[in-house]
Design a protein around this motif. Structure first.
Motif, PDB file in Angstrom:
ATOM      1  N   GLN A 100       0.906  -1.124   0.027  1.00  0.00           N
ATOM      2  CA  GLN A 100      -0.108  -0.190   0.156  1.00  0.00           C
ATOM      3  C   GLN A 100       0.859   1.546  -0.325  1.00  0.00           C
ATOM      4  O   GLN A 100       0.606   2.615  -0.648  1.00  0.00           O
ATOM      5  CB  GLN A 100      -0.742  -0.255   1.202  1.00  0.00           C
ATOM      6  CG  GLN A 100      -0.139   0.153   2.701  1.00  0.00           C
ATOM      7  CD  GLN A 100      -1.013   0.039   3.415  1.00  0.00           C
ATOM      8  OE1 GLN A 100      -2.238   0.282   3.461  1.00  0.00           O
ATOM      9  NE2 GLN A 100      -0.600  -0.185   4.921  1.00  0.00           N
ATOM     10  N   ASP A 101       1.948   1.307   0.127  1.00  0.00           N
ATOM     11  CA  ASP A 101       2.503   2.283   0.095  1.00  0.00           C
ATOM     12  C   ASP A 101       4.239   2.172  -0.253  1.00  0.00           C
ATOM     13  O   ASP A 101       4.989   1.104   0.106  1.00  0.00           O
ATOM     14  CB  ASP A 101       3.172   2.618   1.689  1.00  0.00           C
ATOM     15  CG  ASP A 101       2.591   2.737   3.048  1.00  0.00           C
ATOM     16  OD1 ASP A 101       1.428   4.325   2.822  1.00  0.00           O
ATOM     17  OD2 ASP A 101       2.460   2.221   3.621  1.00  0.00           O
ATOM     18  N   ALA A 102       3.944   2.736  -1.525  1.00  0.00           N
ATOM     19  CA  ALA A 102       5.540   2.731  -2.786  1.00  0.00           C
ATOM     20  C   ALA A 102       6.416   3.219  -1.872  1.00  0.00           C
ATOM     21  O   ALA A 102       6.596   4.466  -1.274  1.00  0.00           O
ATOM     22  CB  ALA A 102       4.663   3.703  -3.899  1.00  0.00           C
ATOM     23  N   LEU A 103       7.436   2.733  -2.100  1.00  0.00           N
ATOM     24  CA  LEU A 103       8.817   3.536  -1.382  1.00  0.00           C
ATOM     25  C   LEU A 103       9.519   3.752  -2.780  1.00  0.00           C
ATOM     26  O   LEU A 103      10.272   4.362  -2.018  1.00  0.00           O
ATOM     27  CB  LEU A 103       9.845   1.713  -0.434  1.00  0.00           C
ATOM     28  CG  LEU A 103       9.170   1.547   0.524  1.00  0.00           C
ATOM     29  CD1 LEU A 103       9.774   0.381   1.174  1.00  0.00           C
ATOM     30  CD2 LEU A 103       8.605   2.403   1.383  1.00  0.00           C
ATOM     31  N   SER A 104      10.202   3.264  -3.787  1.00  0.00           N
ATOM     32  CA  SER A 104      10.950   3.562  -4.810  1.00  0.00           C
ATOM     33  C   SER A 104       9.716   2.880  -6.152  1.00  0.00           C
ATOM     34  O   SER A 104       9.282   2.393  -6.596  1.00  0.00           O
ATOM     35  CB  SER A 104      12.202   3.383  -4.525  1.00  0.00           C
ATOM     36  OG  SER A 104      12.810   3.179  -5.398  1.00  0.00           O
ATOM     37  N   CYS A 105      10.201   3.421  -7.639  1.00  0.00           N
ATOM     38  CA  CYS A 105       9.873   3.362  -8.760  1.00  0.00           C
ATOM     39  C   CYS A 105      11.438   3.504  -9.462  1.00  0.00           C
ATOM     40  O   CYS A 105      12.588   3.742  -9.598  1.00  0.00           O
ATOM     41  CB  CYS A 105       9.089   4.244  -8.612  1.00  0.00           C
ATOM     42  SG  CYS A 105       9.686   5.726  -9.505  1.00  0.00           S
ATOM     43  N   ALA A 106      10.616   2.449 -10.212  1.00  0.00           N
ATOM     44  CA  ALA A 106      12.205   2.569 -11.968  1.00  0.00           C
ATOM     45  C   ALA A 106      11.213   2.266 -12.636  1.00  0.00           C
ATOM     46  O   ALA A 106      10.123   1.964 -13.108  1.00  0.00           O
ATOM     47  CB  ALA A 106      12.634   1.289 -11.942  1.00  0.00           C
ATOM     48  N   LEU A 107      11.860   2.711 -14.182  1.00  0.00           N
ATOM     49  CA  LEU A 107      11.776   2.930 -15.504  1.00  0.00           C
ATOM     50  C   LEU A 107      11.898   1.460 -15.968  1.00  0.00           C
ATOM     51  O   LEU A 107      13.380   1.327 -15.777  1.00  0.00           O
ATOM     52  CB  LEU A 107      12.116   4.185 -16.627  1.00  0.00           C
ATOM     53  CG  LEU A 107      11.234   5.394 -16.096  1.00  0.00           C
ATOM     54  CD1 LEU A 107      11.532   6.166 -16.902  1.00  0.00           C
ATOM     55  CD2 LEU A 107       9.816   5.001 -16.067  1.00  0.00           C
ATOM     56  N   VAL A 108      11.286   0.776 -16.987  1.00  0.00           N
ATOM     57  CA  VAL A 108      11.888  -0.323 -17.399  1.00  0.00           C
ATOM     58  C   VAL A 108      11.431  -0.159 -18.981  1.00  0.00           C
ATOM     59  O   VAL A 108      10.892   0.127 -19.109  1.00  0.00           O
ATOM     60  CB  VAL A 108      10.993  -1.543 -17.154  1.00  0.00           C
ATOM     61  CG1 VAL A 108      11.695  -3.066 -17.432  1.00  0.00           C
ATOM     62  CG2 VAL A 108      10.659  -1.610 -14.938  1.00  0.00           C
ATOM     63  N   GLU A 109      13.051  -0.347 -19.708  1.00  0.00           N
ATOM     64  CA  GLU A 109      12.552  -0.739 -21.186  1.00  0.00           C
ATOM     65  C   GLU A 109      11.535  -1.741 -21.877  1.00  0.00           C
ATOM     66  O   GLU A 109      11.210  -2.757 -21.268  1.00  0.00           O
ATOM     67  CB  GLU A 109      14.176  -0.884 -21.748  1.00  0.00           C
ATOM     68  CG  GLU A 109      15.012   0.095 -21.296  1.00  0.00           C
ATOM     69  CD  GLU A 109      16.160   0.364 -22.124  1.00  0.00           C
ATOM     70  OE1 GLU A 109      16.284  -1.173 -22.427  1.00  0.00           O
ATOM     71  OE2 GLU A 109      17.171   1.032 -21.885  1.00  0.00           O
ATOM     72  N   SER A 110      11.855  -1.417 -22.984  1.00  0.00           N
ATOM     73  CA  SER A 110      10.470  -2.431 -23.444  1.00  0.00           C
ATOM     74  C   SER A 110      11.053  -3.311 -23.513  1.00  0.00           C
ATOM     75  O   SER A 110      12.279  -4.011 -24.004  1.00  0.00           O
ATOM     76  CB  SER A 110      10.055  -2.047 -25.263  1.00  0.00           C
ATOM     77  OG  SER A 110      10.700  -1.214 -25.654  1.00  0.00           O
ATOM     78  N   ILE A 111      10.128  -4.611 -23.955  1.00  0.00           N
ATOM     79  CA  ILE A 111      10.509  -5.844 -24.302  1.00  0.00           C
ATOM     80  C   ILE A 111       9.552  -6.575 -24.700  1.00  0.00           C
ATOM     81  O   ILE A 111       8.499  -5.939 -25.615  1.00  0.00           O
ATOM     82  CB  ILE A 111      10.088  -6.838 -22.519  1.00  0.00           C
ATOM     83  CG1 ILE A 111      10.883  -5.771 -21.117  1.00  0.00           C
ATOM     84  CG2 ILE A 111      10.512  -7.906 -22.786  1.00  0.00           C
ATOM     85  CD1 ILE A 111       9.887  -6.633 -20.086  1.00  0.00           C
ATOM     86  N   HIS A 112      10.309  -7.788 -25.897  1.00  0.00           N
ATOM     87  CA  HIS A 112       9.458  -8.065 -27.467  1.00  0.00           C
ATOM     88  C   HIS A 112       9.813  -9.671 -26.896  1.00  0.00           C
ATOM     89  O   HIS A 112      10.927  -9.880 -26.749  1.00  0.00           O
ATOM     90  CB  HIS A 112       9.797  -7.948 -28.256  1.00  0.00           C
ATOM     91  CG  HIS A 112       9.404  -8.672 -29.082  1.00  0.00           C
ATOM     92  ND1 HIS A 112       8.082  -7.979 -30.004  1.00  0.00           N
ATOM     93  CD2 HIS A 112      10.648  -9.958 -30.464  1.00  0.00           C
ATOM     94  CE1 HIS A 112       7.716  -9.601 -30.833  1.00  0.00           C
ATOM     95  NE2 HIS A 112       8.709 -10.068 -31.542  1.00  0.00           N
ATOM     96  N   LEU A 113       8.641 -10.704 -26.846  1.00  0.00           N
ATOM     97  CA  LEU A 113       9.122 -12.395 -26.487  1.00  0.00           C
ATOM     98  C   LEU A 113       8.392 -12.452 -27.895  1.00  0.00           C
ATOM     99  O   LEU A 113       7.227 -12.266 -27.721  1.00  0.00           O
ATOM    100  CB  LEU A 113       8.159 -12.404 -25.809  1.00  0.00           C
ATOM    101  CG  LEU A 113       8.524 -11.847 -23.583  1.00  0.00           C
ATOM    102  CD1 LEU A 113       8.003 -12.103 -22.895  1.00  0.00           C
ATOM    103  CD2 LEU A 113      10.090 -12.636 -23.556  1.00  0.00           C
ATOM    104  N   GLY A 114       9.040 -13.841 -28.193  1.00  0.00           N
ATOM    105  CA  GLY A 114       8.218 -14.078 -29.875  1.00  0.00           C
ATOM    106  C   GLY A 114       7.879 -15.776 -28.712  1.00  0.00           C
ATOM    107  O   GLY A 114       7.994 -15.656 -27.614  1.00  0.00           O
TER     108      GLY A 114
END
Length: 212
Positions: A100-114
């Protein structure tokens, strides 16, 4: 007379072309409905699988802030189906305290899965993890609770991933917003001050429901 016949022929040709266009449109719509009912991810077992392989934290110093902490997660993204390609746009992920309480965030690059492919993704949550944006504000109440739990040796955390995923089969595609959750993540502090690791060596399955 020849002119009238020519006009009649032109009208008949236009009508025929119109009927062909209508039939083609109906065929395309019917095919689309058939594809959607047979291959839509909603009619299948969720093609996308996410597992949390490891999670750790270092430099966790609970004083007036925990912005200097470094949280590190390794997740496996897998496509279990043999006919879907899955594309995930870049997205935000969050470390939560008791969900319920956000501590930290991060951006994740795009992902492609065949089809039938998988990929390991490392996510680093730190002061610059949100692409230079601001980290979540952590209330003093939460800081006190984290310090208390850390002193007792264990923190109860969770990961939340918000993203848009495209499922494609040939010319057909379906787009959904997803909110994946990796819950019941307990971190044990025994490696040193401010450092802890996920309890257990087995990967944790994350919930990946289709939202819309």
């Amino acid at each position: 007379m020849a002119s009238l016949k020519s006009q009649d022929c032109g009208s008949i040709c236009q009508l025929a072309l119109f009927l062909l266009a209508v039939l083609a449109g109906i065929s395309i719509i019917t095919l689309g409905l058939m594809m959607n009912s047979k291959y839509s991810p909603r009619t299948q077992k969720q093609p996308l699988v996410i597992r949390l392989n490891s999670f750790s934290v270092s430099d966790l110093n609970v004083s007036n802030s925990i912005s200097g902490a470094n949280w590190d997660a390794v997740l496996l993204f897998g496509n279990r189906h043999s006919y879907f390609e899955i594309s995930i746009e870049s997205f935000e992920s969050f470390v939560y305290y008791y969900h319920q309480d956000a501590l930290s965030c991060a951006l994740v690059e795009s992902i492609h899965l065949g089809p039938k492919k998988q990929k390991l993704v490392q996510i680093k949550f730190n002061a610059s993890g949100c692409g230079g944006g601001e980290q979540p504000f952590v209330e003093e109440r939460v800081l006190k609770e984290i310090k208390r739990d850390g002193d007792n040796g264990t923190l109860h955390l969770g990961l939340v991933l918000n993203f848009q995923a495209s499922y494609r089969k040939g010319p057909w595609s379906w787009v959904y917003w997803l909110k994946a959750k990796c819950t019941d993540l307990d971190v044990l502090f025994e490696t040193g001050p401010g450092a802890g690791m996920m309890i257990g060596d087995e990967p944790r399955a994350c919930s990946v429901p289709l939202l819309k």
